[in-house]
Scaffold this motif. Structure first.
Motif, mmCIF file in Angstrom:
data_model
loop_
_atom_site.group_PDB
_atom_site.id
_atom_site.type_symbol
_atom_site.label_atom_id
_atom_site.label_comp_id
_atom_site.label_asym_id
_atom_site.label_seq_id
_atom_site.Cartn_x
_atom_site.Cartn_y
_atom_site.Cartn_z
ATOM 1 N N ILE A 89 57.201 -8.381 -14.407
ATOM 2 C CA ILE A 89 57.042 -8.017 -15.567
ATOM 3 C C ILE A 89 55.642 -9.072 -16.062
ATOM 4 N N SER A 90 54.906 -8.344 -16.695
ATOM 5 C CA SER A 90 53.311 -8.763 -17.110
ATOM 6 C C SER A 90 53.450 -9.797 -18.250
ATOM 7 N N GLY A 91 52.594 -10.459 -18.564
ATOM 8 C CA GLY A 91 52.153 -11.387 -19.810
ATOM 9 C C GLY A 91 52.705 -10.613 -21.053
ATOM 10 N N ALA A 92 52.232 -9.174 -21.053
ATOM 11 C CA ALA A 92 52.589 -8.456 -22.099
ATOM 12 C C ALA A 92 53.897 -7.991 -22.257
ATOM 13 N N GLY A 93 54.761 -8.302 -21.252
ATOM 14 C CA GLY A 93 56.103 -7.745 -21.381
ATOM 15 C C GLY A 93 56.358 -6.615 -20.594
ATOM 16 N N HIS A 108 57.558 -16.848 -17.757
ATOM 17 C CA HIS A 108 57.199 -16.768 -19.268
ATOM 18 C C HIS A 108 57.641 -18.124 -19.834
ATOM 19 N N PRO A 109 57.027 -18.319 -20.991
ATOM 20 C CA PRO A 109 57.413 -19.365 -21.820
ATOM 21 C C PRO A 109 58.927 -19.476 -22.101
ATOM 22 N N ILE A 158 55.118 -25.559 -18.689
ATOM 23 C CA ILE A 158 55.013 -26.934 -17.993
ATOM 24 C C ILE A 158 55.865 -27.783 -18.572
ATOM 25 N N SER A 159 56.813 -27.526 -19.456
ATOM 26 C CA SER A 159 57.583 -28.399 -20.502
ATOM 27 C C SER A 159 58.653 -28.570 -19.400
ATOM 28 N N ASP A 188 47.511 -14.211 -23.831
ATOM 29 C CA ASP A 188 48.253 -15.239 -24.757
ATOM 30 C C ASP A 188 49.445 -15.590 -24.248
ATOM 31 N N LYS A 189 50.318 -14.967 -23.374
ATOM 32 C CA LYS A 189 51.376 -15.624 -23.063
ATOM 33 C C LYS A 189 51.577 -16.307 -21.971
ATOM 34 N N VAL A 190 50.558 -16.324 -21.108
ATOM 35 C CA VAL A 190 50.721 -17.106 -19.806
ATOM 36 C C VAL A 190 49.357 -18.124 -19.614
#
Length: 464
Positions: free
Chosen positions: A69-73, A102-103, A135-136, A162-164
């Motif tokens: 799944i890409s960063g764009a979902g 993904h986050p 990394i949280s 944005d998402k990665v």
């Protein structure tokens, strides 16, 4: 060794072995190369006559987006089954693809879930990069060190999207962990601010067509980010791999950094060596969109020079498969602006034939150069210690090539699930006729023989 000890003997081929090139026989036992000699005595249950053919290591493709799944979902078009099916038709016998976090996700869970997909579908051996987007919590402190110790010794980070994307602070934290734990940090290096600025400018001017994608990713974005990542590598001492270098200036920055002892390695891809930016003027240009975008003929020459002098070590596919429909490129509509069209081209099956043609048939280099850039160097960079070479003790991953076979690519003649070939109309000379993975013939004479799920995960050895 007794004359009955081989499972397979490949006879009379011109072998590009780790020890040198020449006509010899290869004895295979238990999935491994057991013997190399000008002539092996005795028989084996399976014998392959490779007269007038090259016998080369199977390709090692260390940059593949598979069932991800890409960063764009957006899920890309290929499963492990369809991607590795395509790979063997192109002579590739090992892939390294992306377990994409993904986050909000735990890295340990991402890798475990991805491994199940590979176990079910892969026809050939594989390893994973960890795409680190978060990394949280326990991710950087616990999960990533444990995964590295388990042989997942490659971390992929993005400086854009944005998402990665990671900011500089996070990148330095990741590099420090990679340095301490013996992992390689792979980087998509483009300056996010420059891309955002240019995208906003172009959209405001009504320049929304796919051809404007290239202008939205200016060369300066790559140049700045590569320079910054080289400085970060020098500061932290982490091993860093710059992915998909596309510009003359980017290659020069890497060349200078390597000369100064910075632990930097780098790759490029067939679409940067063979396509120029004007390809986005063709019909259905979305099929050619990739990031970074294609550049100029001068950049192509610079990339070939950088391969020749060792500035760039690898040629990978960056296989990023999206269909030309609402499931892929046009998930946001047939008239979506360039910044909402999925980026990427299928490349697993065409990488080796295109590069054999460009390097060997057209005289850009030798057979040994081709093997080094597409098999040996990728295996060495990622600690795949039994892959990428022909020698006693190595995995029997082999591609047998007819160097004089010609083929003109069609519109949809690949074995993936993408539905188009970006090299339609391109004629090449040199083609794999048999692919052997782990001592087993998985493709021969255009017929698939291997079964999904036969591939195994390969642990990456420590590279400090």
């Amino acid at each position: 060794m007794t004359q009955d000890s081989f499972d397979t003997i490949i006879r009379n081929g011109t072998v590009a072995a780790a020890s040198g090139m020449g006509v010899m026989d290869i004895g295979i036992s238990n999935g491994k190369i057991a013997a190399l000699a000008p002539s092996l005595a005795g028989k084996a249950p399976s014998q392959i006559d490779a007269s007038d053919h090259y016998v080369l290591p199977g390709g090692v493709d260390t940059h593949c987006h598979i069932e991800q799944i890409s960063g764009a979902g957006l899920m890309n078009a290929d499963t492990f089954e369809t991607a590795t099916r395509s790979a063997v038709f192109g002579g590739t016998t090992c892939t390294v693809s992306f377990a994409a976090q993904h986050p909000g996700n735990r890295m340990r869970d991402v890798v475990a879930d991805y491994a199940k997909l590979a176990e079910k579908g892969a026809l050939i051996d594989y390893a994973f990069h960890m795409i680190v987007a978060d990394i949280s919590g326990e991710n950087l402190r616990t999960d990533i060190p444990k995964l590295i110790a388990d042989g997942h010794r490659s971390i992929k980070i993005f400086t854009t999207y944005d998402k990665v994307r990671q900011d500089d602070h996070a990148i330095l934290d990741i590099m420090a962990v990679a340095r301490n734990e013996g992992a390689l940090v792979c980087i998509h290096a483009e300056n996010d601010g420059l891309i955002r600025h240019m995208t906003d400018q172009l959209l405001a001017q009504g320049k929304t067509a796919p051809k404007y994608h290239a202008a939205s990713h200016p060369r300066e974005a790559e140049i700045e980010a590569i320079d910054r990542m080289c400085r970060f590598a020098q500061f932290t001492g982490a091993r860093v791999m710059i992915f998909h270098v596309s510009t003359r200036e980017g290659a020069q920055i890497i060349r200078k950094a390597r000369a100064n002892g910075v632990p930097i390695e780098a790759e490029t891809c067939p679409h940067y060596l063979l396509q120029t930016v004007d390809i986005l003027e063709r019909e259905n240009p979305a099929r050619f969109m990739c990031s970074p975008p294609q550049r100029t003929a001068d950049d192509q020459e610079a990339l070939w020079e950088a391969l020749a002098d060792g500035t760039l070590q690898l040629i990978t596919s960056d296989h990023a498969p999206y269909r030309m429909d609402e499931t892929g490129k046009f998930a946001n509509g047939a008239d979506a602006p360039f910044n909402r069209i999925a980026n990427g081209q299928p490349g697993l099956e065409v990488r080796l034939p295109l590069m054999f043609d460009a390097i060997v048939s057209r005289g850009r280099g030798s057979v040994q150069d081709f093997v080094h850039w597409t098999s040996t160097a990728p295996a060495e960079a990622f600690g795949l210690s039994k892959k990428g070479s022909i020698g006693v003790g190595f995995d029997a991953d082999i591609a047998i090539w007819n160097p004089t076979a010609t083929r003109t690519y069609g519109a949809n003649d690949l074995h993936d699930n993408v539905g188009y070939n970006p090299y339609e109309g391109t004629t090449i000379m040199g083609f794999p006729v048999t692919t052997i993975a782990g001592g087993e013939v998985v493709m021969t004479d255009g017929r698939l023989i291997g079964s999904p799920g036969r591939g195994k995960r390969v642990a990456m050895a420590a590279q400090r």
